[in-house]
Design an enzyme around this catalytic site. Sequence first.
Site, PDB file in Angstrom:
ATOM      1  CG  HIS A   2      -1.845  -1.103   1.364  1.00 44.89           C
ATOM      2  ND1 HIS A   2      -2.810  -1.359   0.421  1.00 44.89           N
ATOM      3  CD2 HIS A   2      -1.988  -2.061   2.315  1.00 44.89           C
ATOM      4  CE1 HIS A   2      -3.518  -2.422   0.800  1.00 44.89           C
ATOM      5  NE2 HIS A   2      -3.029  -2.865   1.938  1.00 44.89           N
ATOM      6  CG  HIS A  45      -6.787  -5.395   1.372  1.00 43.24           C
ATOM      7  ND1 HIS A  45      -7.483  -4.642   2.276  1.00 43.24           N
ATOM      8  CD2 HIS A  45      -5.491  -5.323   1.723  1.00 43.24           C
ATOM      9  CE1 HIS A  45      -6.632  -4.136   3.161  1.00 43.24           C
ATOM     10  NE2 HIS A  45      -5.420  -4.520   2.847  1.00 43.24           N
TER      11      HIS A  45
END
Lengths: 336, 336, 207, 207
Positions: free
Chosen positions: A58, A221
């Site tokens: 991320h 996700h």
Amino acid sequence: MKKIINKPANFVDEVMEGIVAAYGDRVRFLNGDRRILLSNTPVREGKVGIVTAGGSGHLPVFLGYVGQGMLDGCAVGNVFASPSAERMANTIRACDRGNGVLCLYGNYGGDNMNFDMACEMVELEDDIQTRTVRVKDDVASAPAAEASRRRGVAGMVYAFKAAGASAAEGRTLNEVAQVAQKALDNIRTMGVALSPCIVPEVGKPTFSIAENEVEIGMGIHGEPGIEVRPMMTADAVVDLMLDKLLADLPLEAGSKVSVMVNGLGATPKEELLIAYRRVHQVLSGKQVQLVMPYVGEFATSMEMAGFSLTLFKLDAELEALLRAPASTPFFTNENI
Amino acid sequence: MKKIINKPANFVDEVMEGIVAAYGDRVRFLNGDRRILLSNTPVREGKVGIVTAGGSGHLPVFLGYVGQGMLDGCAVGNVFASPSAERMANTIRACDRGNGVLCLYGNYGGDNMNFDMACEMVELEDDIQTRTVRVKDDVASAPAAEASRRRGVAGMVYAFKAAGASAAEGRTLNEVAQVAQKALDNIRTMGVALSPCIVPEVGKPTFSIAENEVEIGMGIHGEPGIEVRPMMTADAVVDLMLDKLLADLPLEAGSKVSVMVNGLGATPKEELLIAYRRVHQVLSGKQVQLVMPYVGEFATSMEMAGFSLTLFKLDAELEALLRAPASTPFFTNENI
Amino acid sequence: MLDAKTLRTALQEVSRTMTANRQYLIELDQRNGDGDLGISMDEGFAAASAFLDASAETDLGKLFVGMSKAFNEAAPSSLGTILSLYMMGAARVLKGRETADTAALGEALTAGVAKIMERTGSKPGEKTVLDALDPAARALSEHAAEGASAALQAAAMAARAGSDSTAAMKAVHGRAAYYGDKAIGLVDGGSIAGALLFEALARVANQ
Amino acid sequence: MLDAKTLRTALQEVSRTMTANRQYLIELDQRNGDGDLGISMDEGFAAASAFLDASAETDLGKLFVGMSKAFNEAAPSSLGTILSLYMMGAARVLKGRETADTAALGEALTAGVAKIMERTGSKPGEKTVLDALDPAARALSEHAAEGASAALQAAAMAARAGSDSTAAMKAVHGRAAYYGDKAIGLVDGGSIAGALLFEALARVANQ
Ligand SMILES: Nc1ncnc2c1ncn2[C@@H]1O[C@H](COP(=O)(O)OP(=O)(O)O)[C@@H](O)[C@H]1O
Ligand SMILES: Nc1ncnc2c1ncn2[C@@H]1O[C@H](COP(=O)(O)OP(=O)(O)O)[C@@H](O)[C@H]1O
Ligand SMILES: [Mg+2]
Ligand SMILES: [Mg+2]
Ligand SMILES: [Mg+2]
Ligand SMILES: [Mg+2]
């Protein structure tokens, strides 16, 4: 799988080595552990520590916010997977300067359980005081009535900034935790995705999005969103996102807000600016004042295409915290 | 076509509106012309102006470098297309403070012809002195013997930085042009691409790259590279790129270099760091000192996947220019 | 009879099973999760097994604590963490013992289930790994008198049946919860990992 | 006879032709360029035509200067800029005239070709638009005595033949040069735009 990587199993370790190769003057591993990054920037004696943790994949979240005015340390796991409780505990230990540590992280099952264990460990074994504030800014992940189930996404960057600034000022653990929570009470995010991403060790996309479709509300996700829609114009997508966000966080005329338009990884800056333009049009039309725009990649999902929109409603205290200087290898508000 | 856009024909105008919506305190249009961006930052009296221009679709190149310590103004065309000579001339006029203007831009046919016309116009019509320095850093675009044919790619960011810093110091037009050329003599770039990009008005990719292939040396508009190879590991790609770059710009033991690992648009920061890790390994092994790493997106091709590697070999003068402060809405070296 | 040696053999078989099912578990998790289930089960049990292989410890409680820690280090995903809580819960019952009969193992695994429930706030019937682990522990205790092999056979069947029953349930925990009704009809991936675990144990007991 | 009115009609037809061939030119440019050729020809000639439609000017030289500027404003790509140089070169010859016969037009377009060569350093035979524009200007001058229609017919044929001949050439300018030998066998997109231009002019002259 088209990735600039070596062995998929080494993905996270090599990213971490890259970070220290590039920024070794400002960050370091904890005792050589390539899953724990600490800031080298000197801080005031007794400063409350701020620690986060979560899965890899991320960037700049989470590692990128370790540095001056933001996080003291961060533990990361494999891609999209929590680090272990032991690593979190080690991070907390390394960041305590006697006045306790705030654990500020996204509301995900694995992270929650492991951070709870870690806090228990350091409280029992090391007498370190901790406070936990979970980021739950994603309005698409649960209705307002079940807001405690919401996921933490890009809004956590604002929370890191506000909490980091308040700790840098010398506030107590309780005060820092309170300010983090107050910031989060004024932060809402929603995302849309256009294409999936690939977990290196999995080797193919976890999910697919049709060529002519957009996933409204998808998580970072690939958690499913609210609905799948035929591809829309930028303005229409932004309007839809703003409707949802404003229903949850009303902005009266005269209020002040910092808006983050966050690219998920593959979306060009040009498109983020087209989205910002629309946000600016709509909010200006409501007499809302936009300050300190965050347009870029702040919380990504590797090569996922799409973006998220975060509103951070500011009062005088939060604005001052947002304006306070911060500088990490991946972030500075010097030019925001 | 999966883009966060409205009407393709409005793409560039809306990006420009987004920039001014977000950063209107620091940049502005020239007389409302949405294809010319000027810096609002006050500069010293009589400072030499630095102007660039080129096609849209490469943010932060070019617009993103308009600001303190870098460019005074920039004209942009449609995606991948030069702006008109008239717009370039207007930009030059707006950025002249009596001591002339450096035109610093990439070596592309349309840009060259239009900038030549623009310089002629302002010299004849306005008595403005100009100097031209063309960026030709892409070693993959022509052999060393034909270096004057090479294209300008990400290395131009370093040239903007060096020239901008020297102009900010108060140097003359000739000196600024000389320093820009000296910087460029020490800058080499090479790129690889994994996926194509789409010009919004065209609506589909200009070229394709097979799922298991990588284009070695591809240009930022999809110009073909040196060869198409089966997908390689990050380390192997970096080694291959370094070989080509070092053949053109040898780095002796003890030399100092700033390395830019530049994402073309869709490549995650994680992968750029894996590439940087390898560059660091190889160059450190040759006793080369790496300073001021540039890892991120500095010159993109919208949603193209891939990255470029730029070496900037530094002497004391160039290092000081690179370290001098710069701050624009899209770039600051405050945390580099 | 469970002791350090049989535990080691058992975990080797469990680890092999998870490796063999890595891809299958990934695909299960991709339907309503993030796809890491196969990776974490493979790596978690490999680490637990490697810990046992390397340890000279004979106290079953300490071995379970060690497995729990090794598992969490290697696989701190949701399910990985839940399974290390499970081992930690069992460890308390086994502490101080070098051997355990089937009844004691049943008691330990029941404590493991309780530990998960206490720490996650989840309970059976919510489409999770508990729907395999809870019936398995019950069956083990109920059939303890029939001997390890028969009892573990019963536990494995109960785990599998429990796992099957998750298809009809609606998820309220973890990523699957975001899928709401869309995941009805899909068996919970974590519960399948639970069934695979007990099926591997039953195979070992049968040898 | 060329005057403001026939020039306006001619440019309308050229503009329509480029619009009709927009996608075709994009695809040509995508093979060995960046794909914008169709966009710039469409938009450039539309702007030049719009300029003429809106202008009350009768001096052909000034009209050509205006077209050149409008073209460059709208389409400052490589070929767009080259074509605005072409018009600028022609403008010098036509300056001060309200009408031009075919011989004068031939002279003007020859000056346009020279202007391109002077400013770009290119010459015919290098796989560019010049391979259409240069033979077209020559043919126009040679056949001037046969009248506008026949001369433009000849020019169009020469432009097309010149364009065809680029297939065998190796590009040394612009993006196509990066393709080296790979582009041998492909006709140059810019030269096709040149052929389309003269074919449109011939159609107008024929009406
Ligand atoms: N709160 C919970 N209580 C019990 N089991 C849970 C809980 N959350 C998740 N699980 C189990 O974990 C499995 C998912 O594990 P995992 O893939 O590791 O999760 P994630 O990738 O979302 O962190 C589910 O199939 C379910 O069986
Ligand atoms: N230096 C040059 N001299 C003459 N013609 C050129 C030159 N460079 C390019 N061209 C012509 O321009 C065409 C490409 O135009 P265009 O697509 O606008 O270029 P780009 O997109 O590369 O700026 C080529 O097909 C060729 O005919
Ligand atoms: Mg996971
Ligand atoms: Mg072009
Ligand atoms: Mg999972
Ligand atoms: Mg082109």
